[in-house]
Motif scaffolding. Structure first.
Motif, PDB file in Angstrom:
ATOM      1  N   LYS A 137       0.836  -1.207   0.000  1.00  0.00           N
ATOM      2  CA  LYS A 137       0.000   0.000   0.000  1.00  0.00           C
ATOM      3  C   LYS A 137       0.864   1.248   0.000  1.00  0.00           C
ATOM      4  O   LYS A 137       1.823   1.358   0.768  1.00  0.00           O
ATOM      5  CB  LYS A 137      -0.913   0.000   1.234  1.00  0.00           C
ATOM      6  N   VAL A 138       0.520   2.178  -0.872  1.00  0.00           N
ATOM      7  CA  VAL A 138       1.177   3.483  -0.903  1.00  0.00           C
ATOM      8  C   VAL A 138       0.134   4.507  -0.461  1.00  0.00           C
ATOM      9  O   VAL A 138      -0.930   4.622  -1.065  1.00  0.00           O
ATOM     10  CB  VAL A 138       1.694   3.825  -2.310  1.00  0.00           C
ATOM     11  N   GLN A 139       0.453   5.222   0.600  1.00  0.00           N
ATOM     12  CA  GLN A 139      -0.506   6.167   1.147  1.00  0.00           C
ATOM     13  C   GLN A 139       0.121   7.553   1.300  1.00  0.00           C
ATOM     14  O   GLN A 139       1.331   7.716   1.258  1.00  0.00           O
ATOM     15  CB  GLN A 139      -1.004   5.691   2.520  1.00  0.00           C
ATOM     16  N   ASP A 140      -0.750   8.546   1.479  1.00  0.00           N
ATOM     17  CA  ASP A 140      -0.304   9.922   1.698  1.00  0.00           C
ATOM     18  C   ASP A 140      -1.033  10.433   2.928  1.00  0.00           C
ATOM     19  O   ASP A 140      -2.237  10.671   2.892  1.00  0.00           O
ATOM     20  CB  ASP A 140      -0.637  10.780   0.480  1.00  0.00           C
ATOM     21  N   THR A 141      -0.312  10.560   4.024  1.00  0.00           N
ATOM     22  CA  THR A 141      -0.934  10.991   5.280  1.00  0.00           C
ATOM     23  C   THR A 141      -0.697  12.474   5.552  1.00  0.00           C
ATOM     24  O   THR A 141      -1.093  12.979   6.601  1.00  0.00           O
ATOM     25  CB  THR A 141      -0.388  10.172   6.461  1.00  0.00           C
ATOM     26  N   THR A 142      -0.028  13.168   4.613  1.00  0.00           N
ATOM     27  CA  THR A 142       0.209  14.601   4.810  1.00  0.00           C
ATOM     28  C   THR A 142      -0.994  15.399   4.341  1.00  0.00           C
ATOM     29  O   THR A 142      -1.768  14.953   3.492  1.00  0.00           O
ATOM     30  CB  THR A 142       1.451  15.077   4.031  1.00  0.00           C
ATOM     31  N   SER A 143      -1.168  16.581   4.883  1.00  0.00           N
ATOM     32  CA  SER A 143      -2.281  17.452   4.515  1.00  0.00           C
ATOM     33  C   SER A 143      -1.825  18.462   3.467  1.00  0.00           C
ATOM     34  O   SER A 143      -0.711  18.988   3.543  1.00  0.00           O
ATOM     35  CB  SER A 143      -2.803  18.203   5.738  1.00  0.00           C
ATOM     36  N   PRO A 144      -2.658  18.749   2.463  1.00  0.00           N
ATOM     37  CA  PRO A 144      -2.307  19.769   1.487  1.00  0.00           C
ATOM     38  C   PRO A 144      -2.142  21.126   2.172  1.00  0.00           C
ATOM     39  O   PRO A 144      -2.741  21.391   3.207  1.00  0.00           O
ATOM     40  CB  PRO A 144      -3.505  19.782   0.526  1.00  0.00           C
ATOM     41  N   THR A 145      -1.310  21.979   1.587  1.00  0.00           N
ATOM     42  CA  THR A 145      -1.128  23.326   2.118  1.00  0.00           C
ATOM     43  C   THR A 145      -1.662  24.349   1.131  1.00  0.00           C
ATOM     44  O   THR A 145      -1.597  24.147  -0.085  1.00  0.00           O
ATOM     45  CB  THR A 145       0.355  23.613   2.382  1.00  0.00           C
ATOM     46  N   CYS A 146      -2.195  25.414   1.661  1.00  0.00           N
ATOM     47  CA  CYS A 146      -2.741  26.474   0.825  1.00  0.00           C
ATOM     48  C   CYS A 146      -2.158  27.805   1.291  1.00  0.00           C
ATOM     49  O   CYS A 146      -2.172  28.111   2.491  1.00  0.00           O
ATOM     50  CB  CYS A 146      -4.259  26.496   0.923  1.00  0.00           C
ATOM     51  N   SER A 147      -1.639  28.564   0.350  1.00  0.00           N
ATOM     52  CA  SER A 147      -1.142  29.897   0.671  1.00  0.00           C
ATOM     53  C   SER A 147      -1.937  30.928  -0.127  1.00  0.00           C
ATOM     54  O   SER A 147      -2.255  30.701  -1.299  1.00  0.00           O
ATOM     55  CB  SER A 147       0.350  30.013   0.363  1.00  0.00           C
ATOM     56  N   LEU A 148      -2.270  32.035   0.513  1.00  0.00           N
ATOM     57  CA  LEU A 148      -3.052  33.098  -0.117  1.00  0.00           C
ATOM     58  C   LEU A 148      -2.227  34.377  -0.138  1.00  0.00           C
ATOM     59  O   LEU A 148      -1.557  34.717   0.838  1.00  0.00           O
ATOM     60  CB  LEU A 148      -4.352  33.340   0.646  1.00  0.00           C
ATOM     61  N   SER A 149      -2.309  35.079  -1.255  1.00  0.00           N
ATOM     62  CA  SER A 149      -1.666  36.399  -1.348  1.00  0.00           C
ATOM     63  C   SER A 149      -2.671  37.393  -1.906  1.00  0.00           C
ATOM     64  O   SER A 149      -3.482  37.056  -2.762  1.00  0.00           O
ATOM     65  CB  SER A 149      -0.417  36.340  -2.233  1.00  0.00           C
ATOM     66  N   ILE A 150      -2.643  38.616  -1.372  1.00  0.00           N
ATOM     67  CA  ILE A 150      -3.591  39.638  -1.782  1.00  0.00           C
ATOM     68  C   ILE A 150      -2.834  40.812  -2.383  1.00  0.00           C
ATOM     69  O   ILE A 150      -1.891  41.349  -1.787  1.00  0.00           O
ATOM     70  CB  ILE A 150      -4.437  40.120  -0.596  1.00  0.00           C
TER      71      ILE A 150
END
Length: 199
Positions: A137-150
């Protein structure tokens, strides 16, 4: 009925007035035992010797392909080998099976008779083998990251999303009527999706 246990076994015993030849066996299988009468004894048909086919039965053995779980890295996750339940003392097992997976998800890890070797007193021919699959099994337990710029001049919000494995979502912009970061009073809910190799 005798079953293989790794020891030399007497095939016929407790006879009176007779002797036995070829009466011991260790591995599973059959052989012919010769029974000869001692002095003063004969068989009911008048003969002094006869033969019997005697055997030792196979022992049940379960061979299970090993399982493995890896964190997604872009490289292959490989599992090899097996475990065994039911081997008699003195016997050992080795397996040449191997299964790999790179993409996220689960694959079956299997082992077959041609990939199994039993060493020691017995061999594969002394066992009745049941084969059980495992998994890789190959899994991904990390959470995506989101960056915002204004952009303070245009009031445009730009979002950048990454799944931490070098896979990034396309940037997108949302305008808030020209308001700047200092004067913005409106709130917004931004939804984003990360699409990995499994879809």
């Amino acid at each position: 009925t005798l079953t293989y246990n790794g020891n030399s076994r007497e095939l016929i015993s407790n006879g009176t007035g007779v002797t036995y030849t070829n009466n011991y066996r260790t591995t599973a299988g059959s052989q012919t035992v010769t029974i000869t009468t001692k002095s003063g004894y004969i068989f009911s048909d008048g003969s002094s010797s006869t033969t019997l086919s005697c055997s030792i039965g196979k022992k049940a053995l379960t061979v299970t392909a090993k399982s493995k779980t890896c964190e997604y890295s872009g490289s292959a996750c490989t599992v090899s080998g097996c475990s065994a339940s039911g081997l008699v003392s003195g016997d050992s097992i080795s397996c040449s099976n191997s299964t790999s997976r790179t993409a996220l998800g689960t694959s079956t890890s299997s082992v077959s008779s041609s990939q199994v070797t039993i060493s020691g007193t017995g061999s594969t021919s002394s066992y009745t083998i049941t084969y059980v699959t495992g998994t890789v099994k190959v899994q991904d337990t990390t959470s995506p990251t989101c960056s915002l710029s204004i952009n303070s001049s245009t009031g445009v919000v730009t979002a950048s999303v990454s799944d931490n494995h070098g896979v990034s979502a396309k940037g997108f912009t949302t305008s808030y009527g020209g308001e700047t970061t200092k004067t913005m009073t409106k709130t917004a809910s931004v939804k984003y999706y990360v699409k990995d190799s499994t879809g």
